[in-house]
Design a protein around this motif. Sequence first.
Motif, PDB file in Angstrom:
ATOM      1  N   UNK A 132       0.794  -1.227   0.000  1.00 35.75           N
ATOM      2  CA  UNK A 132       0.000   0.000   0.000  1.00 35.75           C
ATOM      3  C   UNK A 132       0.828   1.281   0.000  1.00 35.75           C
ATOM      4  N   UNK A 133       1.931   1.296   0.706  1.00 32.83           N
ATOM      5  CA  UNK A 133       2.752   2.516   0.776  1.00 32.83           C
ATOM      6  C   UNK A 133       3.258   2.923  -0.601  1.00 32.83           C
ATOM      7  N   UNK A 134       3.641   1.969  -1.424  1.00 35.25           N
ATOM      8  CA  UNK A 134       4.117   2.270  -2.782  1.00 35.25           C
ATOM      9  C   UNK A 134       2.952   2.632  -3.693  1.00 35.25           C
ATOM     10  N   UNK A 135       1.861   1.898  -3.586  1.00 33.45           N
ATOM     11  CA  UNK A 135       0.701   2.156  -4.440  1.00 33.45           C
ATOM     12  C   UNK A 135       0.082   3.530  -4.170  1.00 33.45           C
ATOM     13  N   UNK A 136       0.077   3.946  -2.899  1.00 34.05           N
ATOM     14  CA  UNK A 136      -0.477   5.268  -2.550  1.00 34.05           C
ATOM     15  C   UNK A 136       0.334   6.395  -3.176  1.00 34.05           C
ATOM     16  N   UNK A 137       1.583   6.127  -3.467  1.00 36.73           N
ATOM     17  CA  UNK A 137       2.447   7.124  -4.111  1.00 36.73           C
ATOM     18  C   UNK A 137       2.266   7.084  -5.628  1.00 36.73           C
ATOM     19  N   UNK A 138       2.335   5.904  -6.210  1.00 34.56           N
ATOM     20  CA  UNK A 138       2.381   5.759  -7.665  1.00 34.56           C
ATOM     21  C   UNK A 138       1.030   5.936  -8.360  1.00 34.56           C
ATOM     22  N   UNK A 139      -0.003   5.310  -7.840  1.00 38.07           N
ATOM     23  CA  UNK A 139      -1.258   5.267  -8.594  1.00 38.07           C
ATOM     24  C   UNK A 139      -1.966   6.607  -8.726  1.00 38.07           C
ATOM     25  N   UNK A 140      -2.049   7.425  -7.699  1.00 40.26           N
ATOM     26  CA  UNK A 140      -2.685   8.739  -7.907  1.00 40.26           C
ATOM     27  C   UNK A 140      -1.958   9.591  -8.957  1.00 40.26           C
ATOM     28  N   UNK A 141      -0.656   9.419  -9.066  1.00 38.07           N
ATOM     29  CA  UNK A 141       0.120  10.192 -10.046  1.00 38.07           C
ATOM     30  C   UNK A 141      -0.247   9.808 -11.484  1.00 38.07           C
ATOM     31  N   UNK A 142      -0.715   8.586 -11.671  1.00 36.85           N
ATOM     32  CA  UNK A 142      -1.039   8.112 -13.017  1.00 36.85           C
ATOM     33  C   UNK A 142      -2.425   8.550 -13.479  1.00 36.85           C
ATOM     34  N   UNK A 143      -3.275   8.930 -12.544  1.00 35.12           N
ATOM     35  CA  UNK A 143      -4.658   9.281 -12.881  1.00 35.12           C
ATOM     36  C   UNK A 143      -4.704  10.499 -13.800  1.00 35.12           C
TER      37      UNK A 143
END
Length: 139
Positions: free
Chosen positions: A66-77
């Motif tokens: 979750x810590x990595x996904x919370x960083x990466x995924x919003x940036x891709x939206x």
Amino acid sequence: LRRIKGNVKRIRNGDENYCCLCLDYEHQMAVLHDDALLPHFKELADAIQLSNGIQRINIDDIELRPSALRILFPAMEGRMTNIDMRRIRIPGPDAVKCYEIIASSIRRNHALKELAWCSNLIPSDEQADLLIESIIDNR
């Protein structure tokens, strides 16, 4: 780290239609989660958010929490039109939270045209349904 830094530099230099491959470890030893990578993921996410030309990211053979996904995924939206995820490792205790983050991001990314989801273990019917519903809601 060298791959992430190299991709960040190319993204920041404005390479048009650039495909981000720094998280693609196909045919290599799988990369396990390490909190030491989080600042580098943040640097990559910042570059993605400021970019105009990046449209595709390949994420392959890497463990994500979750810590990595919370960083990466919003940036891709709203930016990534093509997300290719293969052989992603999500530790069992983190599965529910990880799938919530991924599904929420897919639901909100109306720029997304293609999503490849290959050889990723989906731990339960609930997570499968969540993923499917997020794709339907995206349209």
